[in-house]
Write a protein that holds these residues in place. Structure first.
Motif, PDB file in Angstrom:
ATOM      1  N   LEU A  78       0.849  -1.195   0.000  1.00 22.71           N
ATOM      2  CA  LEU A  78       0.000   0.000   0.000  1.00 22.71           C
ATOM      3  C   LEU A  78       0.886   1.248   0.000  1.00 22.71           C
ATOM      4  O   LEU A  78       1.902   1.300   0.719  1.00 22.71           O
ATOM      5  N   PRO A  79       0.514   2.259  -0.788  1.00 24.23           N
ATOM      6  CA  PRO A  79       1.351   3.464  -0.849  1.00 24.23           C
ATOM      7  C   PRO A  79       1.384   4.213   0.483  1.00 24.23           C
ATOM      8  O   PRO A  79       0.369   4.291   1.180  1.00 24.23           O
ATOM      9  N   VAL A  80       2.559   4.749   0.794  1.00 22.04           N
ATOM     10  CA  VAL A  80       2.718   5.554   2.009  1.00 22.04           C
ATOM     11  C   VAL A  80       3.217   6.942   1.625  1.00 22.04           C
ATOM     12  O   VAL A  80       3.695   7.149   0.511  1.00 22.04           O
ATOM     13  N   GLU A  81       3.059   7.863   2.565  1.00 18.81           N
ATOM     14  CA  GLU A  81       3.556   9.229   2.345  1.00 18.81           C
ATOM     15  C   GLU A  81       4.243   9.714   3.618  1.00 18.81           C
ATOM     16  O   GLU A  81       3.983   9.206   4.708  1.00 18.81           O
ATOM     17  N   SER A  82       5.092  10.729   3.437  1.00 21.79           N
ATOM     18  CA  SER A  82       5.806  11.287   4.596  1.00 21.79           C
ATOM     19  C   SER A  82       4.924  12.290   5.318  1.00 21.79           C
ATOM     20  O   SER A  82       4.228  13.088   4.680  1.00 21.79           O
ATOM     21  N   VAL A  83       4.960  12.250   6.632  1.00 20.85           N
ATOM     22  CA  VAL A  83       4.293  13.275   7.439  1.00 20.85           C
ATOM     23  C   VAL A  83       5.238  13.694   8.560  1.00 20.85           C
ATOM     24  O   VAL A  83       6.092  12.911   8.992  1.00 20.85           O
ATOM     25  N   VAL A  84       5.038  14.920   9.014  1.00 21.91           N
ATOM     26  CA  VAL A  84       5.849  15.401  10.132  1.00 21.91           C
ATOM     27  C   VAL A  84       5.008  15.318  11.395  1.00 21.91           C
ATOM     28  O   VAL A  84       3.860  15.756  11.411  1.00 21.91           O
ATOM     29  N   VAL A  85       5.570  14.711  12.448  1.00 21.51           N
ATOM     30  CA  VAL A  85       4.868  14.673  13.737  1.00 21.51           C
ATOM     31  C   VAL A  85       5.823  15.144  14.835  1.00 21.51           C
ATOM     32  O   VAL A  85       7.051  15.047  14.692  1.00 21.51           O
ATOM     33  N   GLU A  86       5.198  15.652  15.897  1.00 20.22           N
ATOM     34  CA  GLU A  86       5.972  16.019  17.089  1.00 20.22           C
ATOM     35  C   GLU A  86       5.881  14.856  18.059  1.00 20.22           C
ATOM     36  O   GLU A  86       4.806  14.569  18.583  1.00 20.22           O
ATOM     37  N   THR A  87       6.966  14.152  18.281  1.00 17.37           N
ATOM     38  CA  THR A  87       6.955  13.166  19.361  1.00 17.37           C
ATOM     39  C   THR A  87       7.100  13.937  20.678  1.00 17.37           C
ATOM     40  O   THR A  87       7.354  15.149  20.665  1.00 17.37           O
ATOM     41  N   PRO A  88       6.981  13.297  21.817  1.00 18.24           N
ATOM     42  CA  PRO A  88       7.226  14.021  23.075  1.00 18.24           C
ATOM     43  C   PRO A  88       8.645  14.592  23.156  1.00 18.24           C
ATOM     44  O   PRO A  88       8.939  15.474  23.957  1.00 18.24           O
ATOM     45  N   LEU A  89       9.550  14.106  22.267  1.00 20.02           N
ATOM     46  CA  LEU A  89      10.956  14.517  22.360  1.00 20.02           C
ATOM     47  C   LEU A  89      11.426  15.423  21.239  1.00 20.02           C
ATOM     48  O   LEU A  89      12.299  16.262  21.437  1.00 20.02           O
TER      49      LEU A  89
ATOM     50  N   THR B 253       9.762  14.928  13.935  1.00 23.69           N
ATOM     51  CA  THR B 253      10.368  13.930  13.047  1.00 23.69           C
ATOM     52  C   THR B 253       9.498  13.715  11.828  1.00 23.69           C
ATOM     53  O   THR B 253       8.304  14.031  11.846  1.00 23.69           O
ATOM     54  N   THR B 254      10.136  13.177  10.784  1.00 23.36           N
ATOM     55  CA  THR B 254       9.392  12.798   9.588  1.00 23.36           C
ATOM     56  C   THR B 254       9.151  11.298   9.632  1.00 23.36           C
ATOM     57  O   THR B 254      10.082  10.521   9.856  1.00 23.36           O
ATOM     58  N   THR B 255       7.902  10.920   9.429  1.00 26.97           N
ATOM     59  CA  THR B 255       7.557   9.501   9.512  1.00 26.97           C
ATOM     60  C   THR B 255       6.602   9.158   8.374  1.00 26.97           C
ATOM     61  O   THR B 255       6.286  10.020   7.545  1.00 26.97           O
ATOM     62  N   LEU B 256       6.179   7.904   8.313  1.00 26.69           N
ATOM     63  CA  LEU B 256       5.339   7.451   7.190  1.00 26.69           C
ATOM     64  C   LEU B 256       3.936   7.106   7.676  1.00 26.69           C
ATOM     65  O   LEU B 256       3.760   6.602   8.785  1.00 26.69           O
ATOM     66  N   ARG B 257       2.968   7.367   6.814  1.00 20.84           N
ATOM     67  CA  ARG B 257       1.625   6.859   7.076  1.00 20.84           C
ATOM     68  C   ARG B 257       1.013   6.436   5.749  1.00 20.84           C
ATOM     69  O   ARG B 257       1.511   6.807   4.673  1.00 20.84           O
ATOM     70  N   LEU B 258      -0.082   5.681   5.815  1.00 21.96           N
ATOM     71  CA  LEU B 258      -0.750   5.257   4.585  1.00 21.96           C
ATOM     72  C   LEU B 258      -1.270   6.478   3.845  1.00 21.96           C
ATOM     73  O   LEU B 258      -1.823   7.398   4.465  1.00 21.96           O
TER      74      LEU B 258
END
Ligand code: PRP
Ligand code: URA
Length: 208
Positions: free
Chosen positions: A47-58, A61-66
């Protein structure tokens, strides 16, 4: 046609229990759901994924989601219903279509008796769920009906396949993706998979 055979130790282990004629219906259902989770993971691998930016508690970061959660699951009644809870657990936003088919006992030709598909099949990945791929007649008919309703991105998910069924699908639908737990030896003269697990619908729903 692309075929992905899981050939995974956990799948073999659970299949050894599923195949056992002494395994009661309640455990049979639970085991089908457990292997269903593994099938759901493997059948969604591309399944295709895309990059998203999220704020972890620390940190940020750039991470992947569907890219899209808009998928369609189509259990082939009845036995396909056994795989549906696992797929919905991992893909809770999926739309669900239903297709009722039974194999005529003598001719082994699938007889359609119910159909209810969600709209816009052409825009959505469609996963056809049926634990048993024996002659391949039911799966081929399911894929034919879904294509005629517009589906283009189709994956068939099965627990057990016979070589005869895989050959039939290759001939009928060379564009189909198939994910299967294991491939068994052959069919018997009544179209049952050997060694197989018996009649999946009857064992799931206690109708034998
Ligand atoms: C079983 C199974 C598949 C079909 C496979 O369904 O769930 O749909 O047989 O056989 P095939 O590859 O030779 O077509 P069945 O017709 O027994 O109906 P059920 O699920 O209602 O028991
Ligand atoms: N359908 C089943 O449920 N089992 C088989 O072995 C073949 C078709």
């Amino acid at each position: 046609m692309t075929i992905h055979v899981l050939d995974h130790p956990l799948v073999h282990h659970k299949l050894s229990l599923i195949r056992d004629r002494k395994t009661p219906g309640s455990l049979f259902r639970a085991l089908i759901e457990e292997v269903g989770l593994i099938l759901a993971v493997e059948s969604t691998r591309d399944l295709p994924v895309e990059s998203v930016v999220v704020e972890t508690p620390l940190e940020r970061t750039t991470t992947l989601r569907l890219k899209s959660l808009d998928l369609v699951l189509v259990p082939v009644l009845r036995a396909g219903l056994g795989l549906l809870p696992s797929f919905l657990q991992l893909l809770p936003t999926a739309k669900v279509g239903h297709l009722g088919l039974y194999r005529d006992h003598d001719s082994l030709v699938p007889v359609p008796y119910y159909r209810n598909f969600p709209p816009m099949l052409e825009a959505r990945p469609v996963f056809v769920l049926d634990p048993m791929l024996a002659t391949g007649g039911s799966a081929s008919e399911a894929v034919r009906q879904l294509k005629s309703a517009g589906a283009v991105n189709l994956t068939l998910v099965a627990l057990l396949a016979a070589p005869e069924g895989l050959e039939r699908l290759h001939a009928d639908h060379p564009d189909l993706k198939i994910v299967v737990g294991a491939v068994d030896r052959q069919l018997n003269d009544k179209g049952y998979i050997l060694p197989g697990l018996g009649d999946a619908g009857d064992r799931l729903f206690g109708t034998a």
